[in-house]
Design a protein around this motif. Structure first.
Motif, PDB file in Angstrom:
ATOM      1  N   TYR A  90       0.825  -1.209   0.000  1.00 25.71           N
ATOM      2  CA  TYR A  90       0.000   0.000   0.000  1.00 25.71           C
ATOM      3  C   TYR A  90       0.860   1.259   0.000  1.00 25.71           C
ATOM      4  CZ  TYR A  90      -4.178  -2.804   1.069  1.00 25.71           C
ATOM      5  OH  TYR A  90      -5.211  -3.696   1.032  1.00 25.71           O
ATOM      6  N   GLN A  97      -3.945   5.569   2.991  1.00 26.09           N
ATOM      7  CA  GLN A  97      -5.107   5.314   3.848  1.00 26.09           C
ATOM      8  C   GLN A  97      -5.304   3.811   4.058  1.00 26.09           C
ATOM      9  OE1 GLN A  97      -7.010   7.570   5.692  1.00 26.09           O
ATOM     10  NE2 GLN A  97      -7.544   5.626   6.621  1.00 26.09           N
ATOM     11  N   ARG A  98      -5.120   3.038   2.988  1.00 24.44           N
ATOM     12  CA  ARG A  98      -5.218   1.578   3.121  1.00 24.44           C
ATOM     13  C   ARG A  98      -4.124   1.060   4.061  1.00 24.44           C
ATOM     14  NH1 ARG A  98      -8.644  -0.589  -1.053  1.00 24.44           N
ATOM     15  NH2 ARG A  98      -9.030   0.982  -2.645  1.00 24.44           N
ATOM     16  N   ALA A 100      -2.798   2.679   6.490  1.00 25.45           N
ATOM     17  CA  ALA A 100      -3.173   3.081   7.848  1.00 25.45           C
ATOM     18  C   ALA A 100      -4.263   2.192   8.431  1.00 25.45           C
ATOM     19  CB  ALA A 100      -3.621   4.544   7.847  1.00 25.45           C
ATOM     20  N   ASP A 101      -5.007   1.517   7.577  1.00 21.60           N
ATOM     21  CA  ASP A 101      -6.080   0.624   8.037  1.00 21.60           C
ATOM     22  C   ASP A 101      -5.588  -0.766   8.411  1.00 21.60           C
ATOM     23  OD1 ASP A 101      -7.923   2.656   7.647  1.00 21.60           O
ATOM     24  OD2 ASP A 101      -8.570   1.914   5.673  1.00 21.60           O
ATOM     25  N   VAL A 102      -4.366  -1.103   8.053  1.00 25.14           N
ATOM     26  CA  VAL A 102      -3.860  -2.457   8.309  1.00 25.14           C
ATOM     27  C   VAL A 102      -3.803  -2.801   9.799  1.00 25.14           C
ATOM     28  CG1 VAL A 102      -1.881  -4.025   8.027  1.00 25.14           C
ATOM     29  CG2 VAL A 102      -2.691  -2.661   6.091  1.00 25.14           C
ATOM     30  N   GLN A 104      -5.888  -2.169  12.042  1.00 19.86           N
ATOM     31  CA  GLN A 104      -7.236  -2.640  12.370  1.00 19.86           C
ATOM     32  C   GLN A 104      -7.434  -4.078  11.880  1.00 19.86           C
ATOM     33  OE1 GLN A 104      -9.737  -1.362  14.203  1.00 19.86           O
ATOM     34  NE2 GLN A 104     -10.899  -3.232  13.824  1.00 19.86           N
ATOM     35  N   LEU A 105      -6.945  -4.365  10.682  1.00 22.01           N
ATOM     36  CA  LEU A 105      -7.000  -5.739  10.163  1.00 22.01           C
ATOM     37  C   LEU A 105      -6.231  -6.691  11.082  1.00 22.01           C
ATOM     38  CD1 LEU A 105      -6.380  -5.551   6.307  1.00 22.01           C
ATOM     39  CD2 LEU A 105      -8.391  -6.434   7.464  1.00 22.01           C
ATOM     40  N   GLU A 108      -8.301  -7.546  13.968  1.00 22.76           N
ATOM     41  CA  GLU A 108      -9.365  -8.480  13.586  1.00 22.76           C
ATOM     42  C   GLU A 108      -8.861  -9.909  13.471  1.00 22.76           C
ATOM     43  OE1 GLU A 108     -11.274  -7.025  10.032  1.00 22.76           O
ATOM     44  OE2 GLU A 108     -11.539  -5.035  10.933  1.00 22.76           O
TER      45      GLU A 108
END
Length: 123
Positions: A90, A97-98, A100-102, A104-105, A108
């Motif tokens: 990314y 932004q993707r 920065a979302d990792v 959270q993944l 999960e």
């Protein structure tokens, strides 16, 4: 290899995919991954991580994300290498932004310790 009577398996493909990726041949790694799937060979996390890394180093984030999604669909549990490679893909691909979302993944998939506010994987 086939001409010598050696039948390629997941381990063989994994070694080839890794070597091509390290040599800067992301497209060849991708093609070998697709070939492997086409032959119905079992997918493992080492292969997925190698393809994500190879694609990621060249900013091919769409392919890297696709491999990630496929791995998850196949029931594989992403690890620190997987998430680090995905962030790299990314980042190089300009998808901040993707990237920065990792984290959270990671949470999960149990690769972070949310109660302590830290990642279980040193990135």
């Amino acid at each position: 290899m086939v001409q010598a009577g050696v039948k390629p398996n997941t381990i063989t493909y994994s070694a080839l995919i890794t070597a091509c990726g390290r040599g800067g041949e992301w497209q060849r790694s991708w093609d070998l991954y697709r070939e492997m799937l086409g032959k119905g060979l079992e997918l493992d996390l080492i292969v997925c991580n190698s393809v994500i890394l190879a694609c990621g180093r060249e900013g091919q984030w769409e392919n890297a994300a696709g491999v990630f999604r496929r791995a998850v669909r196949e029931g594989l549990k992403p690890n620190c290498v997987t998430f680090s490679a995905l962030i790299t893909a990314y980042g190089i691909g300009g998808e901040w932004q993707r990237a920065a979302d990792v984290p959270q993944l990671m949470q999960e998939f149990g690769a972070s310790d949310a109660s302590a506010g830290r990642l279980a994987c040193p990135l």
